[in-house]
Design an enzyme around this catalytic site. Sequence first.
Site, short mmCIF file in Angstrom:
data_model
loop_
_atom_site.label_atom_id
_atom_site.label_comp_id
_atom_site.label_asym_id
_atom_site.label_seq_id
_atom_site.Cartn_x
_atom_site.Cartn_y
_atom_site.Cartn_z
N CYS A 73 -4.28 0.83 -2.44
CA CYS A 73 -4.10 -0.42 -1.70
C CYS A 73 -3.03 -1.28 -2.36
O CYS A 73 -2.80 -1.22 -3.57
CB CYS A 73 -5.39 -1.22 -1.70
SG CYS A 73 -6.76 -0.49 -0.81
N GLU A 86 0.42 5.26 0.54
CA GLU A 86 -0.51 6.31 1.00
C GLU A 86 -0.05 7.68 0.53
O GLU A 86 1.08 7.85 0.04
CB GLU A 86 -0.63 6.24 2.53
CG GLU A 86 -1.22 4.91 2.97
CD GLU A 86 -1.51 4.83 4.46
OE1 GLU A 86 -1.08 5.72 5.23
OE2 GLU A 86 -2.16 3.85 4.86
N ASN A 87 -0.91 8.65 0.70
CA ASN A 87 -0.62 10.03 0.31
C ASN A 87 -1.32 10.96 1.28
O ASN A 87 -2.40 10.63 1.79
CB ASN A 87 -1.11 10.26 -1.13
CG ASN A 87 -0.65 11.59 -1.68
OD1 ASN A 87 -1.25 12.63 -1.45
ND2 ASN A 87 0.46 11.55 -2.39
N CYS A 105 -10.73 -3.06 -4.56
CA CYS A 105 -9.76 -4.09 -4.96
C CYS A 105 -10.47 -5.33 -5.48
O CYS A 105 -10.03 -5.96 -6.44
CB CYS A 105 -8.83 -4.45 -3.80
SG CYS A 105 -7.65 -3.13 -3.43
N GLU A 148 -3.13 -4.43 -3.06
CA GLU A 148 -3.65 -5.34 -4.10
C GLU A 148 -3.68 -4.66 -5.45
O GLU A 148 -3.27 -5.23 -6.47
CB GLU A 148 -5.08 -5.80 -3.75
CG GLU A 148 -5.18 -6.65 -2.50
CD GLU A 148 -5.45 -5.84 -1.25
OE1 GLU A 148 -4.88 -4.72 -1.10
OE2 GLU A 148 -6.20 -6.31 -0.40
N TYR A 176 -5.52 11.92 1.19
CA TYR A 176 -5.82 10.51 1.46
C TYR A 176 -6.34 9.68 0.29
O TYR A 176 -5.84 8.58 0.05
CB TYR A 176 -6.79 10.39 2.65
CG TYR A 176 -6.17 10.69 4.00
CD1 TYR A 176 -4.85 11.15 4.11
CD2 TYR A 176 -6.90 10.52 5.16
CE1 TYR A 176 -4.30 11.43 5.35
CE2 TYR A 176 -6.35 10.79 6.41
CZ TYR A 176 -5.05 11.24 6.49
OH TYR A 176 -4.50 11.50 7.72
N ASN A 217 0.84 -1.21 0.00
CA ASN A 217 0.00 0.00 0.00
C ASN A 217 0.87 1.25 0.00
O ASN A 217 1.91 1.32 0.64
CB ASN A 217 -1.03 0.01 1.15
CG ASN A 217 -0.44 -0.18 2.52
OD1 ASN A 217 0.56 -0.84 2.69
ND2 ASN A 217 -1.08 0.42 3.51
N CYS A 231 -10.64 -4.66 0.17
CA CYS A 231 -11.72 -3.68 0.09
C CYS A 231 -12.52 -3.88 -1.21
O CYS A 231 -12.08 -4.59 -2.13
CB CYS A 231 -11.15 -2.26 0.16
SG CYS A 231 -10.44 -1.67 -1.38
N1 THU Z 1 -5.34 -1.38 2.50
C1 THU Z 1 -4.79 -2.21 1.58
O1 THU Z 1 -3.68 -1.96 1.08
N2 THU Z 1 -5.49 -3.30 1.22
C2 THU Z 1 -6.69 -3.66 1.73
O2 THU Z 1 -7.25 -4.68 1.33
C3 THU Z 1 -7.32 -2.84 2.77
C4 THU Z 1 -6.62 -1.58 3.11
C5 THU Z 1 -4.56 -0.21 2.93
C6 THU Z 1 -5.09 1.11 2.46
C7 THU Z 1 -4.50 2.05 3.48
O3 THU Z 1 -3.18 2.39 3.09
C8 THU Z 1 -4.42 1.20 4.76
O4 THU Z 1 -4.51 -0.15 4.33
C9 THU Z 1 -5.51 1.50 5.75
O5 THU Z 1 -6.76 1.42 5.18
#
Ligand code: THU
Length: 162
Positions: free
Chosen positions: A72, A63-64, A114, A74, A67, A61, A111
């Site tokens: 993610c 992030e930025n 994904c 995946e 937000y 994952n 999620c």
């Molecule tokens: N996240 C994922 O990378 N995959 C998932 O299946 C659920 C959530 C990440 C997104 C964000 O960077 C952090 O987990 C919290 O939500």
Amino acid sequence: MQEEKLELLFIRAKLLELSSEEQALIKNAKDSLNSAYAPYSGFLVGASILLDNGEVINGSNQENVAYPSGLCAERVALFYAGARFPDAKIKTIAVSVMSKNFKVTDVISPCGACRQVMAEYEDKQEQAIKVILHSPTDQVLIANTVESLLPFMFKSPLLKQH
Ligand code: THU
């Protein structure tokens, strides 16, 4: 989700019962946690994809501070696999997780966004994608198809006039 409902979608398995190929893919997903960029959530996710040409694509994952601009693990891995090997089929995706802030005791569930992306690749390649979820406590849940995780999904024919 109640355990019995969860088990309609996923099969619980023991790490050592999996094939050596699957165990190696899980290890790749776990190693990919090291490249996660998650300063805001502290929640690290690693994803590793096995293609039918033998290639393994890893993602984590990213992030930025704005937000919604983050992505993610995946989808980082899925889009990279699609861009790098557009004709290869995805056999399996393994997802591992950990938190900098608390002990994660079970797997996390991908999620909706994904799942939508996984489901479209599954549809496109006309071959099931196996989803393996892994926790820091070595809990493992397996779904044999993405379709089972996203029934009645929005598919490309629905975009065309008929
Ligand atoms: N996240 C994922 O990378 N995959 C998932 O299946 C659920 C959530 C990440 C997104 C964000 O960077 C952090 O987990 C919290 O939500």
